[in-house]
Enzyme design. Structure first.
Site, mmCIF file in Angstrom:
data_model
loop_
_atom_site.group_PDB
_atom_site.id
_atom_site.type_symbol
_atom_site.label_atom_id
_atom_site.label_comp_id
_atom_site.label_asym_id
_atom_site.label_seq_id
_atom_site.Cartn_x
_atom_site.Cartn_y
_atom_site.Cartn_z
ATOM 1 N N ASP A 229 0.825 -1.217 0.000
ATOM 2 C CA ASP A 229 0.000 0.000 0.000
ATOM 3 C C ASP A 229 0.857 1.264 0.000
ATOM 4 O O ASP A 229 1.989 1.257 0.479
ATOM 5 C CB ASP A 229 -0.920 -0.024 1.229
ATOM 6 N N ASN B 56 1.311 3.389 -2.843
ATOM 7 C CA ASN B 56 1.906 3.779 -4.127
ATOM 8 C C ASN B 56 1.441 5.168 -4.571
ATOM 9 O O ASN B 56 2.238 5.992 -5.023
ATOM 10 C CB ASN B 56 1.518 2.782 -5.227
ATOM 11 N N ASN C 250 -11.019 -2.247 -5.593
ATOM 12 C CA ASN C 250 -10.202 -1.314 -6.387
ATOM 13 C C ASN C 250 -10.838 -0.949 -7.737
ATOM 14 O O ASN C 250 -10.420 0.018 -8.380
ATOM 15 C CB ASN C 250 -8.782 -1.854 -6.593
HETATM 16 C C1 IPE Z 1 -5.563 -2.580 -0.364
HETATM 17 O O1 IPE Z 1 -5.195 -1.255 -0.438
HETATM 18 C C2 IPE Z 1 -5.513 -3.223 -1.721
HETATM 19 C C3 IPE Z 1 -4.192 -3.424 -2.292
HETATM 20 C C4 IPE Z 1 -3.057 -3.082 -1.757
HETATM 21 C C5 IPE Z 1 -4.189 -4.065 -3.577
HETATM 22 P P1 IPE Z 1 -6.243 -0.085 -0.658
HETATM 23 O O2 IPE Z 1 -5.450 1.158 -0.794
HETATM 24 O O3 IPE Z 1 -7.169 -0.412 -1.773
HETATM 25 O O4 IPE Z 1 -7.066 -0.096 0.716
HETATM 26 P P2 IPE Z 1 -7.883 1.070 1.426
HETATM 27 O O5 IPE Z 1 -8.823 1.641 0.404
HETATM 28 O O6 IPE Z 1 -6.902 2.090 1.890
HETATM 29 O O7 IPE Z 1 -8.567 0.409 2.578
HETATM 30 C C1 IPE Z 2 -1.503 0.211 -3.384
HETATM 31 O O1 IPE Z 2 -1.245 1.581 -3.392
HETATM 32 C C2 IPE Z 2 -1.692 -0.366 -4.770
HETATM 33 C C3 IPE Z 2 -3.068 -0.757 -5.090
HETATM 34 C C4 IPE Z 2 -4.103 -0.635 -4.311
HETATM 35 C C5 IPE Z 2 -3.266 -1.331 -6.411
HETATM 36 P P1 IPE Z 2 -2.414 2.622 -3.463
HETATM 37 O O2 IPE Z 2 -2.745 2.889 -4.890
HETATM 38 O O3 IPE Z 2 -3.562 2.195 -2.615
HETATM 39 O O4 IPE Z 2 -1.727 3.894 -2.832
HETATM 40 P P2 IPE Z 2 -2.375 4.882 -1.788
HETATM 41 O O5 IPE Z 2 -2.788 4.069 -0.603
HETATM 42 O O6 IPE Z 2 -3.537 5.543 -2.457
HETATM 43 O O7 IPE Z 2 -1.271 5.825 -1.463
HETATM 44 MG MG MG Z 3 -4.009 2.450 -0.660
#
Ligand code: IPE
Ligand code: IPE
Ligand code: MG
Length: 259
Positions: free
Chosen positions: A20, A22, A68
């Site tokens: 998480d 990114n 997602n």
């Molecule tokens: C969980 O992260 C899903 C992945 C890392 C693929 P999210 O960024 O989607 O989770 P929330 O929305 O912060 O709970």
């Molecule tokens: C995790 O990083 C990757 C996926 C959920 C695919 P995020 O895209 O959730 O990054 P943040 O949490 O919004 O920073």
């Molecule tokens: Mg995230």
């Protein structure tokens, strides 16, 4: 040596990661969110190498959740194509290292056929490998997994009074996958976000503020070092009594690492 602080006889056999942060990593650098996903690839394969080096047998990563799909269409499209791209570029290298690739998640119509084909090809190419099983959770949701298992139980016609935990567990997406010993989530969020709900029941949870694109094998080793200080009790009382890592003073305050 980085692994000096680790007990290599007690390496968790299954480590699961919620990759998480990114998007925030990229945004804090004035870059589009997708650049954060791109930067996460180096983190992922450094962690794979680090896990291989210390003998982790199962590594499971959360790549795309059932929730997602709610992201902006451009980001969803990027993630689908990026996952195809990574599979194409990395599968031979993983195969050469003795990694068995597997996937967990729902294969609904939203997952492009091309990606499903690439997933199947990677699984087939690597299915005889035994050094490590690398499982990618894609279009994965823990609740969806339990719902799918319950559907399979009902379809099997088994009577209600014969249903046990085993009945459900053997109908999860990968019945061979052991429960994670350690679950790591990066980027400061302290939640599971629907990852491996059934399987995490007795896993040790480790949260770090490091964003996924900055996470490297040393961070994996630090998580494992912390894991090795924990005492897993599985609902029982400590066999070590007062000699366990954490004890309490008479005033109820925690006293760490008694000498
Ligand atoms: C969980 O992260 C899903 C992945 C890392 C693929 P999210 O960024 O989607 O989770 P929330 O929305 O912060 O709970
Ligand atoms: C995790 O990083 C990757 C996926 C959920 C695919 P995020 O895209 O959730 O990054 P943040 O949490 O919004 O920073
Ligand atoms: Mg995230």
């Amino acid at each position: 040596m980085i692994t000096a602080a680790l007990d290599l006889d007690r390496v968790p056999s299954h480590v699961a990661c919620v990759m998480d942060g990114n998007g925030r990593w990229a945004q804090s650098r004035g870059l589009p969110r997708t650049e954060g996903h791109r930067a996460g690839e180096e983190a992922l394969f450094d962690v794979v190498d680090g896990a291989l080096d210390i003998g982790v047998e199962w590594l499971t990563v959360y790549a795309f959740s059932t929730e997602n799909w709610r992201r902006p269409p451009d980001e969803v499209r990027f993630l689908l194509e990026f996952n195809e791209d990574i599979l194409l570029r990395r599968r031979d290298d993983l195969h050469e290292r003795g990694v068995r690739i597997r996937f967990v998640g729902r294969r609904d119509r939203r997952v492009p056929k091309k990606l499903i084909q690439l997933m199947d090809d990677a699984v087939e190419l690597t299915r005889r490998n035994r050094r490590m099983t690398f499982t990618i959770a894609f279009n994965y949701g823990g609740r969806a997994e339990i719902v799918d298992a319950v559907r399979a139980v009902v379809n099997s016609g088994i009577s209600a009074d014969r249903i046990t935990e085993r009945t459900i567990a053997c109908r999860l997406y990968d019945p061979e996958m052991p429960e994670p010993d350690l679950m790591i989530r990066t980027s400061g969020e302290c939640r599971t976000s629907n990852f491996l709900l059934w399987e995490l029941a007795y896993s040790e949870l480790y949260f770090t503020d490091t964003a996924w694109p900055d996470f490297r094998r040393v961070d994996l080793y630090e998580a494992i070092r912390v894991y090795q200080e924990r005492e897993r009790r599985f609902g029982q009382v400590s066999p070590n009594g007062a000699s366990s890592a954490i004890t309490f003073n008479g005033d109820g305050k925690r006293r760490d690492h008694p000498g």
